[in-house]
Write an enzyme that holds these catalytic residues in place. Structure first.
Site, PDB file in Angstrom:
ATOM      1  N   GLY A   1      96.896  66.914  32.159  1.00 60.30           N
ATOM      2  CA  GLY A   1      96.935  67.010  33.611  1.00 60.30           C
ATOM      3  C   GLY A   1      95.541  66.949  34.186  1.00 60.30           C
TER       4      GLY A   1
ATOM      5  N   GLN B   1      88.976  68.138  40.382  1.00 62.31           N
ATOM      6  CA  GLN B   1      88.270  68.037  39.094  1.00 62.31           C
ATOM      7  C   GLN B   1      87.432  66.766  38.995  1.00 62.31           C
ATOM      8  OE1 GLN B   1      92.009  69.022  36.621  1.00 62.31           O
ATOM      9  NE2 GLN B   1      90.305  69.820  35.421  1.00 62.31           N
TER      10      GLN B   1
ATOM     11  N   HIS C   1      99.439  74.974  36.582  1.00 58.37           N
ATOM     12  CA  HIS C   1      97.985  74.909  36.357  1.00 58.37           C
ATOM     13  C   HIS C   1      97.349  73.897  37.315  1.00 58.37           C
ATOM     14  CE1 HIS C   1      94.384  74.614  33.474  1.00 58.37           C
ATOM     15  NE2 HIS C   1      94.200  73.624  34.310  1.00 58.37           N
TER      16      HIS C   1
END
Ligand code: NI
Length: 168
Positions: A47, A52, A131
């Site tokens: 993922g 990010q 998450h």
């Protein structure tokens, strides 16, 4: 397509910020999604969330080995049960920790055509969904780690040692 730079926790505050919803899927954001998949596969991740790679938009991509899933503006609409297990993150390289999360999650999101869909999953899929969605609100799994953060390479032996110590 291009590989994007994965931002690291502790080095880049972009990971701690709240992402903005996507209103329109521009060509630029479409390219971003393609590049996020390429970057995730290249890094052997399951993922990846837009912050990010330095983009504060509510987009994440997941593939736990059952095919690619694109989530735009995802919302968790149901969770149940509990699972405790290892978690890691491409933004926290070389580390792993034990995290308890719901065993089941149901998520509403938009796909790459901006059409609403529902994705649900248990175990690893639930963990990945929760998450990645946490990333969109500036949350990193290390906040939820029980005990300490381990090095991936020595996790098995270190964890066993800590468990033995805890029992004494
Ligand atoms: Ni992560």
């Amino acid at each position: 397509m291009a590989l994007l730079e994965i931002r690291e926790y502790g080095k880049d505050d972009v990971l701690l910020k709240t992402c903005k919803p996507v209103k329109e899927l521009t060509p630029r954001l479409k390219t971003l999604i393609e590049d996020m998949f390429e970057t995730m596969y290249d890094a052997d991740g399951v993922g990846l969330a837009a912050p990010q790679v330095g983009v504060l938009r509510r987009i994440c991509v997941i593939d736990i080995g059952e095919g690619p899933v694109t989530l735009i503006n995802p919302e968790v609409i149901e969770t149940s049960g509990e699972q405790t297990g290892n978690e890691g993150c491409l933004s926290v390289p070389g580390k792993t920790g034990i995290v308890t999360r719901p065993n089941y999650a149901k998520v509403k999101a938009l796909n790459e055509n901006m059409e609403e869909f529902i994705v649900e999953g248990e175990e690893l899929m639930a963990r990945a969904l929760l998450h990645e969605i946490d990333h969109l609100d500036g949350h990193i799994y290390t906040e939820k780690v029980e005990g300490k953060l381990y090095d991936v390479d020595t996790f098995a032996e270190e964890y066993e040692k800590d468990q033995e110590q805890a029992q004494q």
